[in-house]
Design an enzyme around this catalytic site. Structure first.
Site, PDB file in Angstrom:
ATOM      1  N   HIS A 374      10.347   6.351  12.335  1.00 48.73           N
ATOM      2  CA  HIS A 374       9.468   5.932  11.380  1.00 48.73           C
ATOM      3  C   HIS A 374       8.236   4.989  11.984  1.00 48.73           C
ATOM      4  CE1 HIS A 374      11.759   6.355   7.797  1.00 48.73           C
ATOM      5  NE2 HIS A 374      12.781   6.514   8.598  1.00 48.73           N
ATOM      6  N   LYS A 567       2.243  -5.980   1.155  1.00 46.58           N
ATOM      7  CA  LYS A 567       3.039  -5.093   2.062  1.00 46.58           C
ATOM      8  C   LYS A 567       3.375  -6.250   3.032  1.00 46.58           C
ATOM      9  CE  LYS A 567      -0.445  -2.421   3.021  1.00 46.58           C
ATOM     10  NZ  LYS A 567      -0.042  -0.799   2.924  1.00 46.58           N
ATOM     11  N   ARG A 568       4.265  -5.715   3.948  1.00 43.64           N
ATOM     12  CA  ARG A 568       4.968  -6.779   5.073  1.00 43.64           C
ATOM     13  C   ARG A 568       3.767  -7.186   5.909  1.00 43.64           C
ATOM     14  NH1 ARG A 568      10.225  -8.000   5.862  1.00 43.64           N
ATOM     15  NH2 ARG A 568       9.524  -9.284   7.522  1.00 43.64           N
ATOM     16  N   LYS A 573      -1.176  -3.779  10.151  1.00 47.70           N
ATOM     17  CA  LYS A 573      -1.636  -3.711   8.834  1.00 47.70           C
ATOM     18  C   LYS A 573      -2.609  -4.118   8.468  1.00 47.70           C
ATOM     19  CE  LYS A 573       3.343  -2.947   7.219  1.00 47.70           C
ATOM     20  NZ  LYS A 573       3.495  -1.545   6.799  1.00 47.70           N
ATOM     21  N   THR A 678       3.860   3.932   1.911  1.00 51.92           N
ATOM     22  CA  THR A 678       4.350   4.675   0.861  1.00 51.92           C
ATOM     23  C   THR A 678       3.703   3.957  -0.364  1.00 51.92           C
ATOM     24  OG1 THR A 678       6.342   3.385   1.303  1.00 51.92           O
ATOM     25  CG2 THR A 678       6.361   5.720   1.435  1.00 51.92           C
ATOM     26  N   LYS A 682       2.024   4.609  -4.362  1.00 58.97           N
ATOM     27  CA  LYS A 682       2.409   4.078  -5.754  1.00 58.97           C
ATOM     28  C   LYS A 682       1.175   3.730  -6.282  1.00 58.97           C
ATOM     29  CE  LYS A 682       6.477   2.447  -3.362  1.00 58.97           C
ATOM     30  NZ  LYS A 682       7.040   1.319  -2.532  1.00 58.97           N
TER      31      LYS A 682
HETATM   32  C1  KOT Z   1      11.524  -0.731  12.349  1.00 59.66           C
HETATM   33  C2  KOT Z   1      12.405  -1.522  12.941  1.00 59.66           C
HETATM   34  C3  KOT Z   1      13.037  -2.454  12.018  1.00 59.66           C
HETATM   35  C4  KOT Z   1      12.951  -2.350  10.771  1.00 59.66           C
HETATM   36  C5  KOT Z   1      11.891  -1.390  10.262  1.00 59.66           C
HETATM   37  C6  KOT Z   1      11.391  -0.711  11.129  1.00 59.66           C
HETATM   38  C7  KOT Z   1      10.112   0.386  10.403  1.00 59.66           C
HETATM   39  C8  KOT Z   1       9.713   0.430   9.343  1.00 59.66           C
HETATM   40  N1  KOT Z   1       9.722   1.302  11.188  1.00 59.66           N
HETATM   41  N2  KOT Z   1       8.984   2.082  10.405  1.00 59.66           N
HETATM   42  N3  KOT Z   1       8.884   1.318   9.315  1.00 59.66           N
HETATM   43  C9  KOT Z   1       8.441   2.031   8.095  1.00 59.66           C
HETATM   44  O1  KOT Z   1       8.695   3.137   7.599  1.00 59.66           O
HETATM   45  C10 KOT Z   1       8.185   3.425   6.415  1.00 59.66           C
HETATM   46  C11 KOT Z   1       8.988   4.930   5.582  1.00 59.66           C
HETATM   47  O2  KOT Z   1       8.857   5.731   6.457  1.00 59.66           O
HETATM   48  C12 KOT Z   1       6.555   3.983   6.730  1.00 59.66           C
HETATM   49  O3  KOT Z   1       6.005   4.410   5.482  1.00 59.66           O
HETATM   50  C13 KOT Z   1       5.883   2.728   7.348  1.00 59.66           C
HETATM   51  O4  KOT Z   1       4.721   3.546   7.785  1.00 59.66           O
HETATM   52  C14 KOT Z   1       6.872   2.403   8.579  1.00 59.66           C
HETATM   53  O5  KOT Z   1       6.171   1.148   9.123  1.00 59.66           O
END
Ligand code: KOT
Length: 836
Positions: A374, A567-568, A573, A678, A682
């Site tokens: 991810h 978002k976070r 970002k 994502t 939405k």
């Molecule tokens: C990595 C480490 C700890 C906690 C969360 C993450 C993380 C979250 N890595 N990627 N994500 C997000 O995942 C979403 C679902 O695939 C993506 O849409 C987003 O771009 C990622 O930042």
């Protein structure tokens, strides 16, 4: 099988078999029964919370009936299941979703009204199940919804955190974290005190020869913690399939506490042991896209992987099949590297406990696992220190070394001339201390690796996993672009739009097959349809404006352009780019004549999102947004032309109010950093347009909806590296408008300038890693285009409608079908019409 009721007694069972409520009357009866008996309330003390409790329990009864049958059906069908391992499930509220999926929302609405309650008030009593940080956890929740809705035999496995993501409060413009104790009343979980697993930590490894001369390895003398299962039913939409989400809770192996120690006077020690054990599942780590390498986190990961695998293997062993059948019965998907320990754990079970040969076991392991990546952000890639792993999981570390040895020998055979490659691809990083690279272990132990949007899947093949593409060939790597469930993110969040669409498409089939949305394009010139579409957007903005007034006491005009970034909080970002843009707009307004002001589109800039508690820069950005809001919102020169608000405690249930209310939303990460995103999906699905960089799923959204319907800006991913390099090695000139913004901040206009110096210095003096300055001009120019486009409401509306019609691709149902087909080799198991 032993617990099965004998034939002669089954008639009595069948006669009294629990039956789901069907009518309004039956719903009322079920609800009242629960309020009076389960909750011990009455006519005279039933508040909205109790009404929520009764309603939830009435629906829960229905789910349980389908759930039991689904589990029975899946067991008898004897076919492959998928297990989705995720440390995060960001579920949000369950009642509304249950009512919708079961198809009884109207019945419940009328019933509740008979009993003196309004549906919205009852629904809003529920606390979010917030067992996740952001996109990754919410994706897992959307996938559960889709897997059940498409009748896939699927289980989720996670941790039952006592505290989910913290609640965010804003005090004097600063984020304050408050614990989220969400379990005081949770009707959706079923404790399974009979389903427990003993999990070992620490200890030592001993090897010996058994009587037959076979080498045996045992891991012993460790500390034992018990995992207790809590099950949550996951209903599919308009299907009887109700899957299971199993969450593990930790507890002292000795039960409550050690009575022997207690009786011999070691009270404190016995209580400490208990607390240490319970600490494992106590709290979700609140970091998104960041790895902090803490021992307790590693304990969480092993605890959950070991309990889940024990459970999966136990279920498989009941079938009495040969081990080589394991991958034909079981697919396990790793949601990022957090569950990677499941790989050495399965190898350990097969070799140490079940006595398989290493190579046979390893083929089974590889055929079982799939790994989803991810993120490519370096600080998020998990690495565990070898000494820590040696201490906590000595046997697993030894297995990882053996996996690595075999792998490196294979690489050496195939690339004999490339010595450097061995150190590059080794699972063990030769640093001080040595580190275990979890992403490499996940790649080596899986048969498929996927990214979450096209650009991202391409990037992982050319960056972090480049060597592995050489080693394994390109087919091991694939893409599954993320999606969202239209049940929650359209029907539930935006019932009026959902209903309007249904009226045009002749029913709600599009909620099961979102590609049907394309039929909406035929209505793009339909006057009545356009008018209603626009009215719905306006009503959603009014609802958000009211929420802003109620929570922040800021009045915003719903006729303004609503510009939203939720978002976070993270530098990549780029909420800082947004707030700098807002300051620029503020300065522009301040310099405008009355005539010029008249022509300007009024705006509301809306922010929301949590910062990890230790992430100072992200917290600084929140503070700046709030300080800017304080000045701008009270400046009489500005009036309605610009308002700036920061919504407290952004979460799933708030997203359901926010996403339908945007005109523009911002998805403006530095190109190449946001794997997918994502919320972009939405917002567009709810009839808003987006401003975005060429990053993540924005690119595919553009391809689907058309370039004329999206506002793209900024540098491309392929240029980022050179730009970063240039910041250090060539003359780096800041954007002149950005300099003005910085000067304003430095002048103290938004409070003590010292507070914001690190934020500014990161750009001015430390290389502007996220390319804020490089993209600033194109960002503000694009916002001007947005103003102009919004002035033509007719064209704007056409863009919005066309975009909605073309969003069919982004349903999580499509994702799940792709995973099932190309990674899991999994077939659906559709219930018969009687639900069995
Ligand atoms: C990595 C480490 C700890 C906690 C969360 C993450 C993380 C979250 N890595 N990627 N994500 C997000 O995942 C979403 C679902 O695939 C993506 O849409 C987003 O771009 C990622 O930042």
């Amino acid at each position: 099988v032993e617990a099965s009721i004998p034939e002669p007694q089954r008639a009595a069972w069948k006669k009294h078999e629990a039956a789901p409520f069907k009518t309004k009357d039956q719903f009322e009866a079920a609800t009242i029964k629960h309020i009076e008996t389960t909750l011990a309330r009455s006519l005279f003390n039933c508040d909205e919370r109790a009404a929520y409790g009764g309603t939830a329990l009435a629906f829960r009864d229905r789910l349980v009936i389908d759930w039991n049958k689904t589990q029975q059906r899946q067991t008898f069908a004897d076919q492959k299941r998928v297990y989705y391992l995720s440390l995060e499930f960001l579920m949000g509220r369950a009642l509304d979703n249950a009512m919708l999926n079961v198809g009884m929302k109207d019945v419940a609405k009328d019933g509740l009204s008979d009993l003196g309650f309004r549906m919205e008030d009852v629904i809003s009593q529920e606390r979010d199940a917030a067992l996740g940080n952001g996109g990754l956890g919410r994706l897992a929740a959307c996938f559960l919804d889709s897997m059940a809705s498409l009748n896939y035999p699927a289980w989720g496995y996670g941790l039952r955190y006592r505290y989910g993501i913290f609640k965010q409060e804003i005090v004097d413009g600063y984020q304050v974290e408050v614990p989220d104790y969400w379990l005081d009343f949770n009707p959706w979980e079923f404790p399974r005190h009979d389903v427990t697993v003993d999990i070992q930590f620490y200890g030592n490894v001993r090897k010996y020869m058994d009587d037959s001369g076979k080498q045996v390895t045992v891991w012993e003398n460790g500390e034992i913690v018990q995992a207790v299962a809590y099950d949550v039913p996951i209903p599919g939409y308009k299907t009887a399939t109700t899957n299971n989400l199993r969450l593990w809770s930790s507890k002292a192996a000795s039960g409550e506490f050690d009575f022997q120690k207690f009786n011999s006077g070691e009270y404190e020690q016995s209580v400490n042991d208990q607390q240490r054990a319970e600490t494992i599942s106590a709290v979700l780590y609140p970091n998104d896209n960041l790895d902090r390498g803490k021992e307790l986190r590693l304990k969480q990961q092993y605890f959950w992987c070991a309990a889940s695998l024990y459970d999966i293997v136990r279920r498989f062993k009941k079938s009495k099949k040969a081990w080589k059948e394991f991958p034909n019965q079981v697919a396990i998907q790793l949601n990022d590297t957090h569950p990677t320990l499941a790989i050495p754990e399965l190898q350990r079970i097969l070799v140490d406990i079940e006595g398989l040969d290493w190579d046979d076991a390893w083929s089974i392991v590889q055929a079982t696992f799939g790994y989803t990546n991810h993120t490519v952000m370096a600080e998020a890639l998990e690495k565990w220190s070898v000494p820590l792993m040696q201490h906590l999981l000595p046997r697993h570390l030894a297995i990882i070394y053996d996996i690595n040895l075999n792998f490196l020998q294979y690489v050496e055979r195939n690339f004999p001339k490339d010595r450097e490659m061995l150190s590059r691809v080794s699972i063990i990083e030769e640093s001080q201390p040595k580190m275990v690279r979890m992403a490499f272990l996940a790649v080596i132990g899986s048969h498929k690796v996927n990214g979450v949007a096209e650009l991202h899947s391409d990037l992982i093949k050319t960056t972090i996993f480049k060597d592995f593409v050489q080693i394994y060939g390109p087919d091991k790597f694939t893409n599954v672009t993320n999606g969202i469930t239209p049940r929650r993110w359209l029907h539930q969040a935006n019932p009026r739009l959902s209903e309007l669409i249904a009226s045009k498409l002749g029913g709600e089939d599009y909620l099961k097959d979102l590609t049907l949305l394309n039929k909406l394009e035929a209505f793009v010139d339909d006057k009545a349809f356009r008018k209603e579409f626009q009215e719905i957007k306006y009503a959603n903005k009014v609802r958000l404006a009211k929420y802003i007034k109620d929570t922040l006491d800021v009045s915003v005009n719903p006729a303004s352009l609503f510009d939203i970034q939720v978002k976070r909080m993270h530098e990549y970002k780029r909420q800082q780019l947004n707030i700098f843009g807002v300051i620029h707009r503020y300065l522009t307004i301040k310099s405008m004549s009355a005539a010029e002001k008249k022509k300007l589109t009024p705006r509301v800039s809306i922010f929301g999102g949590k910062a990890a508690p230790g992430y100072w820069m992200a917290k600084t950005i929140i503070h700046l947004i709030n300080q800017v809001g304080k000045i701008v919102n009270n400046d009489p020169d500005v009036g309605d032309l610009l308002k700036v608000v920061f919504l407290e405690d952004y979460n799933v249930s708030k997203a359901e109010i926010i996403c339908p209310a945007s005109d523009i939303s911002e998805h403006i990460s530095t190109a190449g950093t946001e794997a997918s995103g994502t919320s972009n999906m939405k917002f567009v699905l709810n009839g808003g347009l987006i401003i975005g960089t060429c990053d993540g799923a924005n690119i595919e959204i553009t391809r689907e909806i058309g370039e004329q319907n999206i506002f793209l800006f900024g540098n491309l991913a392929e240029d980022v590296e050179d730009l970063r390099h240039a910041h250090f090695y060539s003359k780096f000139e800041l954007d002149t408008n950005l300099v003005k913004v910085f000067d304003t901040i430095k002048s103290g206009r938004f409070g003590d300038a010292g507070q914001f110096s690190a934020l500014i210095n990161g750009i001015v003096d430390h290389g502007d890693y996220y390319l804020v300055s490089d993209d600033f001009n194109s960002y503000i120019e694009t916002h001007k285009l947005i103003d102009e486009a919004y002035a033509n409401q007719d064209e704007w509306l056409t863009k919005c409608i066309t975009s909605v019609a073309r969003m069919g691709f982004f349903t999580s149902d499509r994702c799940i079908d792709e995973y099932a087909e190309s990674i899991w080799n999994l077939e659906p198991l559709t219930p018969k019409s009687n639900g069995v």
